[in-house]
Scaffold this motif. Structure first.
Motif, PDB file in Angstrom:
ATOM      1  N   LEU A  30       0.833  -1.201   0.000  1.00 22.48           N
ATOM      2  CA  LEU A  30       0.000   0.000   0.000  1.00 22.48           C
ATOM      3  C   LEU A  30       0.870   1.254   0.000  1.00 22.48           C
ATOM      4  CD1 LEU A  30      -2.707   1.498   0.258  1.00 22.48           C
ATOM      5  CD2 LEU A  30      -2.529   1.204   2.741  1.00 22.48           C
ATOM      6  N   SER A  73       2.305   2.039  -3.291  1.00 24.60           N
ATOM      7  CA  SER A  73       1.364   2.325  -4.381  1.00 24.60           C
ATOM      8  C   SER A  73       0.831   3.751  -4.351  1.00 24.60           C
ATOM      9  CB  SER A  73       0.190   1.342  -4.324  1.00 24.60           C
ATOM     10  OG  SER A  73      -0.600   1.576  -3.163  1.00 24.60           O
ATOM     11  N   ILE A  74       1.019   4.479  -3.252  1.00 16.52           N
ATOM     12  CA  ILE A  74       0.480   5.836  -3.160  1.00 16.52           C
ATOM     13  C   ILE A  74       1.581   6.851  -3.475  1.00 16.52           C
ATOM     14  CG2 ILE A  74      -1.271   5.152  -1.474  1.00 16.52           C
ATOM     15  CD1 ILE A  74       0.424   6.281   0.728  1.00 16.52           C
ATOM     16  N   ASN A 117       2.316   9.615  -1.988  1.00  7.81           N
ATOM     17  CA  ASN A 117       2.823  10.353  -0.832  1.00  7.81           C
ATOM     18  C   ASN A 117       4.131   9.761  -0.315  1.00  7.81           C
ATOM     19  OD1 ASN A 117      -0.314  10.147  -0.777  1.00  7.81           O
ATOM     20  ND2 ASN A 117       0.159  12.131   0.161  1.00  7.81           N
TER      21      ASN A 117
END
Length: 238
Positions: free
Chosen positions: A208, A211-212, A214
Motif C-alpha cells: 500500500l 502504491s500511493i 505520498n
C-alpha cells in the motif's frame, strides 16, 4: 520359634519393621530373618533347636523408598510438564510413555506400545520417521524449530497443520549404545500463526505504501527512522 520347635517348616521374613531401642532411643529398624529347625532325632518332634539368621536391612529399605519416591516425583513432573514429552524405545521407536501435552498434540489417541509409524501414520512423507531413524543410528541429537507437521488430531477429520519446536535426544545404555529416543518440544502453532499474520499485514502495508504518491516512512520507538517508500528516495535523491 514355637512353631519351628513343634516340627513346623522353616520360616523367612524379609524387610520387616521391628523397632528397637539403641543408643538410648527407639528406632525404626528393618530386618530380614529366618528360623530353621535343627534336626535331632532324640528330641521331641525331631527338633533339637532353632537356627536364627538375622540381617539388618534398614539402609537398603530406606534407600529403596527414597528411590521410589524420587521416581514418583519425576513421573509427576514428566506428566505435568507444559512441553510435550515422549520416550521411544528401540529402532522401531516404540512408545514407552507419553505425557499429557504430547497426547494433546496428537489428539489423545492411544499410542502406548505402538511404533511411531503405527501410531502416527499420517506423518509419513513429512520427514519425521527419517529424522528419528537418523538419530537412532547416528547417536546425534536433532533440534528443529518451527517445523510444520500435518496431524490427524480427530478421527475421520483431515489432518491439520501444526508447528512445533522439537528435540530428539538419543538415550544410551550403560554400554553407551543407543537404546531409544527422548522426544521433547513445544506446540508453537498459535505463535507461528500470529507471526505469519503479522508478516502478511506488514507486506500489505508495504504494498500500500509503495502504491500511493505520498512520502511514507516508519520509525522505531526511540525515534530513529527505519523504512521509507520509494517516493521518499525519488524525492530526496538519496
Amino acid at each position: 520359634v514355637v512353631q519351628v520347635m513343634a516340627g513346623g517348616a522353616a520360616t523367612w521374613f524379609e524387610n520387616q519393621l521391628i523397632p528397637i531401642t539403641r543408643f538410648g532411643k527407639l528406632e525404626d529398624v528393618y530386618w530380614t530373618y529366618s528360623y530353621s529347625p535343627i534336626d535331632d532325632d532324640s528330641a521331641p518332634n525331631g527338633v533339637g533347636g532353632v537356627l536364627v539368621l538375622v540381617t539388618e536391612t534398614t539402609q537398603q529399605v530406606l534407600s529403596a523408598k527414597a528411590a521410589s519416591e524420587e521416581t514418583d516425583r519425576l513421573a509427576r513432573l514428566f506428566e505435568e510438564a507444559p512441553s510435550f514429552m515422549a520416550v521411544l524405545r528401540g529402532p522401531d521407536h516404540i512408545f514407552d510413555i507419553a505425557n499429557a501435552a504430547y497426547l494433546q498434540l496428537i489428539g489423545h489417541r492411544d499410542v502406548g506400545g505402538k511404533s511411531v509409524r503405527e501410531a502416527l501414520p499420517e506423518i509419513a512423507g513429512q520427514g519425521f520417521y527419517e529424522l528419528l531413524d537418523g538419530v537412532y543410528s547416528s547417536g546425534n541429537a536433532f533440534i528443529g524449530s518451527g517445523l510444520p507437521a500435518m496431524l490427524q488430531r480427530q478421527p475421520d477429520v483431515p489432518p491439520e497443520e501444526r508447528f512445533i519446536d522439537v528435540i530428539y535426544q538419543p538415550i544410551r545404555g550403560d554400554d553407551d549404545v543407543v537404546t531409544g529416543i527422548f522426544v521433547q518440544g513445544h506446540d508453537i502453532t498459535e505463535q507461528k500463526l500470529a507471526e505469519m499474520a503479522a508478516a502478511a499485514s506488514e507486506a500489505r502495508f508495504r504494498r500500500l505504501a509503495q502504491s500511493i504518491p505520498n512520502h511514507v516512512w516508519t520509525s522505531l520507538p526511540h525515534g530513529n527512522l527505519d523504512w521509507f517508500n520509494d517516493q521518499v528516495y525519488a524525492y530526496s535523491g538519496t
